[in-house]
Write an enzyme that holds these catalytic residues in place. Structure first.
Site, PDB file in Angstrom:
ATOM      1  N   LYS A  13      16.102 -29.215 -16.738  1.00 49.82           N
ATOM      2  CA  LYS A  13      16.169 -28.641 -15.379  1.00 49.82           C
ATOM      3  C   LYS A  13      16.825 -27.266 -15.404  1.00 49.82           C
ATOM      4  O   LYS A  13      16.319 -26.312 -14.825  1.00 49.82           O
ATOM      5  CB  LYS A  13      16.988 -29.552 -14.434  1.00 49.82           C
ATOM      6  CG  LYS A  13      16.452 -30.946 -14.271  1.00 49.82           C
ATOM      7  CD  LYS A  13      17.313 -31.775 -13.333  1.00 49.82           C
ATOM      8  CE  LYS A  13      18.723 -32.016 -13.849  1.00 49.82           C
ATOM      9  NZ  LYS A  13      18.780 -32.838 -15.076  1.00 49.82           N
ATOM     10  N   ARG A  88      21.215 -35.430  -6.009  1.00 46.79           N
ATOM     11  CA  ARG A  88      21.176 -36.458  -7.042  1.00 46.79           C
ATOM     12  C   ARG A  88      21.231 -37.857  -6.440  1.00 46.79           C
ATOM     13  O   ARG A  88      21.172 -38.836  -7.197  1.00 46.79           O
ATOM     14  CB  ARG A  88      22.366 -36.279  -7.982  1.00 46.79           C
ATOM     15  CG  ARG A  88      22.018 -35.582  -9.299  1.00 46.79           C
ATOM     16  CD  ARG A  88      23.268 -35.541 -10.134  1.00 46.79           C
ATOM     17  NE  ARG A  88      23.054 -35.389 -11.532  1.00 46.79           N
ATOM     18  CZ  ARG A  88      23.221 -34.244 -12.189  1.00 46.79           C
ATOM     19  NH1 ARG A  88      23.528 -33.145 -11.545  1.00 46.79           N
ATOM     20  NH2 ARG A  88      23.081 -34.209 -13.492  1.00 46.79           N
ATOM     21  N   ARG A 127      22.231 -30.335 -27.671  1.00 44.90           N
ATOM     22  CA  ARG A 127      22.583 -29.290 -26.685  1.00 44.90           C
ATOM     23  C   ARG A 127      23.956 -28.717 -27.022  1.00 44.90           C
ATOM     24  O   ARG A 127      24.886 -29.438 -27.336  1.00 44.90           O
ATOM     25  CB  ARG A 127      22.591 -29.884 -25.275  1.00 44.90           C
ATOM     26  CG  ARG A 127      23.129 -28.903 -24.242  1.00 44.90           C
ATOM     27  CD  ARG A 127      22.646 -29.177 -22.849  1.00 44.90           C
ATOM     28  NE  ARG A 127      23.176 -30.384 -22.269  1.00 44.90           N
ATOM     29  CZ  ARG A 127      22.865 -30.806 -21.033  1.00 44.90           C
ATOM     30  NH1 ARG A 127      22.027 -30.126 -20.279  1.00 44.90           N
ATOM     31  NH2 ARG A 127      23.375 -31.918 -20.569  1.00 44.90           N
ATOM     32  N   ARG A 160      29.212 -30.653 -25.151  1.00 40.46           N
ATOM     33  CA  ARG A 160      29.932 -31.104 -23.944  1.00 40.46           C
ATOM     34  C   ARG A 160      30.380 -32.559 -24.120  1.00 40.46           C
ATOM     35  O   ARG A 160      29.635 -33.368 -24.663  1.00 40.46           O
ATOM     36  CB  ARG A 160      28.997 -31.014 -22.730  1.00 40.46           C
ATOM     37  CG  ARG A 160      29.079 -29.719 -21.973  1.00 40.46           C
ATOM     38  CD  ARG A 160      27.921 -29.523 -21.019  1.00 40.46           C
ATOM     39  NE  ARG A 160      27.656 -30.634 -20.111  1.00 40.46           N
ATOM     40  CZ  ARG A 160      26.645 -30.649 -19.247  1.00 40.46           C
ATOM     41  NH1 ARG A 160      25.834 -29.611 -19.157  1.00 40.46           N
ATOM     42  NH2 ARG A 160      26.454 -31.681 -18.462  1.00 40.46           N
ATOM     43  N   ARG A 171      24.929 -42.019 -18.349  1.00 38.08           N
ATOM     44  CA  ARG A 171      24.345 -41.041 -17.425  1.00 38.08           C
ATOM     45  C   ARG A 171      22.869 -41.367 -17.145  1.00 38.08           C
ATOM     46  O   ARG A 171      22.380 -41.167 -16.031  1.00 38.08           O
ATOM     47  CB  ARG A 171      24.480 -39.625 -18.000  1.00 38.08           C
ATOM     48  CG  ARG A 171      25.928 -39.172 -18.049  1.00 38.08           C
ATOM     49  CD  ARG A 171      26.075 -37.845 -18.744  1.00 38.08           C
ATOM     50  NE  ARG A 171      25.539 -36.747 -17.964  1.00 38.08           N
ATOM     51  CZ  ARG A 171      25.255 -35.554 -18.454  1.00 38.08           C
ATOM     52  NH1 ARG A 171      25.423 -35.306 -19.742  1.00 38.08           N
ATOM     53  NH2 ARG A 171      24.796 -34.604 -17.680  1.00 38.08           N
TER      54      ARG A 171
HETATM   55  P1  ADP Z   1      19.295 -30.395 -17.841  1.00 37.25           P
HETATM   56  O1  ADP Z   1      19.672 -29.158 -17.072  1.00 37.25           O
HETATM   57  O2  ADP Z   1      18.110 -31.114 -17.248  1.00 37.25           O
HETATM   58  O3  ADP Z   1      20.450 -31.322 -18.084  1.00 37.25           O
HETATM   59  P2  ADP Z   1      18.915 -28.539 -20.085  1.00 37.25           P
HETATM   60  O4  ADP Z   1      18.064 -27.487 -19.469  1.00 37.25           O
HETATM   61  O5  ADP Z   1      20.338 -28.192 -20.354  1.00 37.25           O
HETATM   62  O6  ADP Z   1      18.798 -29.934 -19.273  1.00 37.25           O
HETATM   63  O7  ADP Z   1      18.216 -28.979 -21.453  1.00 37.25           O
HETATM   64  C1  ADP Z   1      18.810 -29.979 -22.302  1.00 37.25           C
HETATM   65  C2  ADP Z   1      18.714 -29.537 -23.758  1.00 37.25           C
HETATM   66  O8  ADP Z   1      17.354 -29.576 -24.194  1.00 37.25           O
HETATM   67  C3  ADP Z   1      19.201 -28.090 -23.983  1.00 37.25           C
HETATM   68  O9  ADP Z   1      19.856 -28.037 -25.230  1.00 37.25           O
HETATM   69  C4  ADP Z   1      17.899 -27.260 -23.974  1.00 37.25           C
HETATM   70  O10 ADP Z   1      18.016 -26.106 -24.798  1.00 37.25           O
HETATM   71  C5  ADP Z   1      16.882 -28.266 -24.552  1.00 37.25           C
HETATM   72  N1  ADP Z   1      15.552 -28.156 -23.947  1.00 37.25           N
HETATM   73  C6  ADP Z   1      15.235 -27.879 -22.655  1.00 37.25           C
HETATM   74  N2  ADP Z   1      13.893 -27.901 -22.466  1.00 37.25           N
HETATM   75  C7  ADP Z   1      13.342 -28.224 -23.653  1.00 37.25           C
HETATM   76  C8  ADP Z   1      11.984 -28.419 -24.134  1.00 37.25           C
HETATM   77  N3  ADP Z   1      10.924 -28.283 -23.311  1.00 37.25           N
HETATM   78  N4  ADP Z   1      11.822 -28.746 -25.425  1.00 37.25           N
HETATM   79  C9  ADP Z   1      12.887 -28.894 -26.262  1.00 37.25           C
HETATM   80  N5  ADP Z   1      14.170 -28.722 -25.895  1.00 37.25           N
HETATM   81  C10 ADP Z   1      14.407 -28.392 -24.613  1.00 37.25           C
HETATM   82  P1  AMP Z   2      24.747 -31.408 -14.911  1.00 35.64           P
HETATM   83  O1  AMP Z   2      25.311 -30.168 -15.497  1.00 35.64           O
HETATM   84  O2  AMP Z   2      23.769 -31.157 -13.799  1.00 35.64           O
HETATM   85  O3  AMP Z   2      24.192 -32.360 -15.958  1.00 35.64           O
HETATM   86  O4  AMP Z   2      25.964 -32.173 -14.205  1.00 35.64           O
HETATM   87  C1  AMP Z   2      27.085 -32.624 -14.957  1.00 35.64           C
HETATM   88  C2  AMP Z   2      27.857 -33.671 -14.154  1.00 35.64           C
HETATM   89  O5  AMP Z   2      28.348 -33.072 -12.929  1.00 35.64           O
HETATM   90  C3  AMP Z   2      27.065 -34.892 -13.706  1.00 35.64           C
HETATM   91  O6  AMP Z   2      26.961 -35.896 -14.715  1.00 35.64           O
HETATM   92  C4  AMP Z   2      27.896 -35.355 -12.495  1.00 35.64           C
HETATM   93  O7  AMP Z   2      29.072 -36.031 -12.905  1.00 35.64           O
HETATM   94  C5  AMP Z   2      28.320 -34.030 -11.875  1.00 35.64           C
HETATM   95  N1  AMP Z   2      27.338 -33.569 -10.852  1.00 35.64           N
HETATM   96  C6  AMP Z   2      26.558 -32.460 -10.899  1.00 35.64           C
HETATM   97  N2  AMP Z   2      25.795 -32.363  -9.796  1.00 35.64           N
HETATM   98  C7  AMP Z   2      26.078 -33.452  -9.036  1.00 35.64           C
HETATM   99  C8  AMP Z   2      25.607 -33.956  -7.793  1.00 35.64           C
HETATM  100  N3  AMP Z   2      24.662 -33.300  -7.081  1.00 35.64           N
HETATM  101  N4  AMP Z   2      26.137 -35.095  -7.318  1.00 35.64           N
HETATM  102  C9  AMP Z   2      27.087 -35.759  -7.995  1.00 35.64           C
HETATM  103  N5  AMP Z   2      27.566 -35.366  -9.184  1.00 35.64           N
HETATM  104  C10 AMP Z   2      27.076 -34.226  -9.707  1.00 35.64           C
END
Ligand code: ADP
Ligand code: AMP
Length: 214
Positions: A13, A88, A127, A160, A171
């Site tokens: 995302k 969420r 990541r 992280r 999660r």
């Molecule tokens: P989210 O915001 O949904 O938690 P991220 O955008 O941080 O996810 O992506 C999670 C991990 O996967 C990151 O390390 C990112 O670089 C990698 N990633 C994102 N999209 C892709 C893809 N299409 N293919 C492979 N790796 C990806």
């Molecule tokens: P993210 O970076 O989007 O993966 O979010 C990391 C963490 O932040 C999540 O696992 C939740 O604990 C918290 N968080 C982020 N956005 C929300 C939301 N909209 N509602 C509740 N918790 C959130």
């Protein structure tokens, strides 16, 4: 153009939201980034949020909703925005719908980045996040030019705490229970679009641009 990104943790995302924000010149609003910035700055909100985040739980709705509603009312959001990590839960989605309704506005696109659970663990363990600016990389799929160093600010990269395998499982359960119902919610609203999130980052983005420009 008001866009919501849906999908499991690690689905991509944030990666796609940044690209959308760059392409269409709209703000990228990540609630996870907002909480992490608050944790780094030692604010009261950050301290409260951290107790939930560390356990892989969602931060309570009342700590999230007003924050987002205030943010989308700021001047830079007039032409739209891309929300990443919000809503969420169903109550968060309903609160957003109501707040926008009062302004005569609505979300235009809910984009579900679809990645099966079995790919997620691999995504999360690779990541890496920059301690300085929060930029996100992947050791295999989106590596930095120099290992362990952020391309943008030269900061150190870390795994992280909530991306450690023991927390990722939790999660994912939280996602299925509390966030996945939003897919039905936005289907009913008639704005849900699903993209395959397992393909290359640029190809996922291509599919998103195609649907936004259809
Ligand atoms: P989210 O915001 O949904 O938690 P991220 O955008 O941080 O996810 O992506 C999670 C991990 O996967 C990151 O390390 C990112 O670089 C990698 N990633 C994102 N999209 C892709 C893809 N299409 N293919 C492979 N790796 C990806
Ligand atoms: P993210 O970076 O989007 O993966 O979010 C990391 C963490 O932040 C999540 O696992 C939740 O604990 C918290 N968080 C982020 N956005 C929300 C939301 N909209 N509602 C509740 N918790 C959130």
């Amino acid at each position: 153009m008001k866009i919501i990104m849906l999908g499991a943790p690690g689905a991509g995302k944030g990666t796609q939201a940044k690209k959308i924000a760059g392409e269409y010149n709209i703000p990228h609003i990540s609630t996870g980034d907002i909480f992490r910035a608050n944790i780094k700055n030692g604010t009261e909100l950050g301290m409260k949020a951290k107790t939930y985040m560390d356990q892989g739980l969602l931060v309570p709705d009342e700590l999230v909703v007003d924050l987002v509603v205030d943010r989308v009312n700021q001047a830079d959001c007039t032409d739209g925005y891309v929300l990443d990590g919000f809503p969420r839960t169903i109550p968060q989605a309903e609160a957003l719908t109501e707040a926008l309704k009062k302004l005569g506005q609505k979300v235009d696109y809910a984009i579900d980045v679809n990645v099966p659970d079995e790919n997620i663990i691999n995504r999360m363990s690779g990541r890496r996040a920059c301690v300085g600016c929060g930029a996100t990389y992947h050791m295999v799929y989106a590596p930095t030019k120099q290992e362990g160093i952020c391309d943008t600010c030269g900061g150190e990269l870390i795994l992280r705490d909530d991306d450690k395998p023991e927390t990722v499982g939790k999660r994912l359960n939280v996602y299925h229970e509390q966030t996945q119902p939003l897919i039905d919610y936005y289907t009913r609203e008639g704005i849900l679009h699903t993209v395959d999130g397992t393909i290359d980052i640029d190809d996922v983005f291509g599919a998103i641009v195609k649907l936004l420009e259809a």
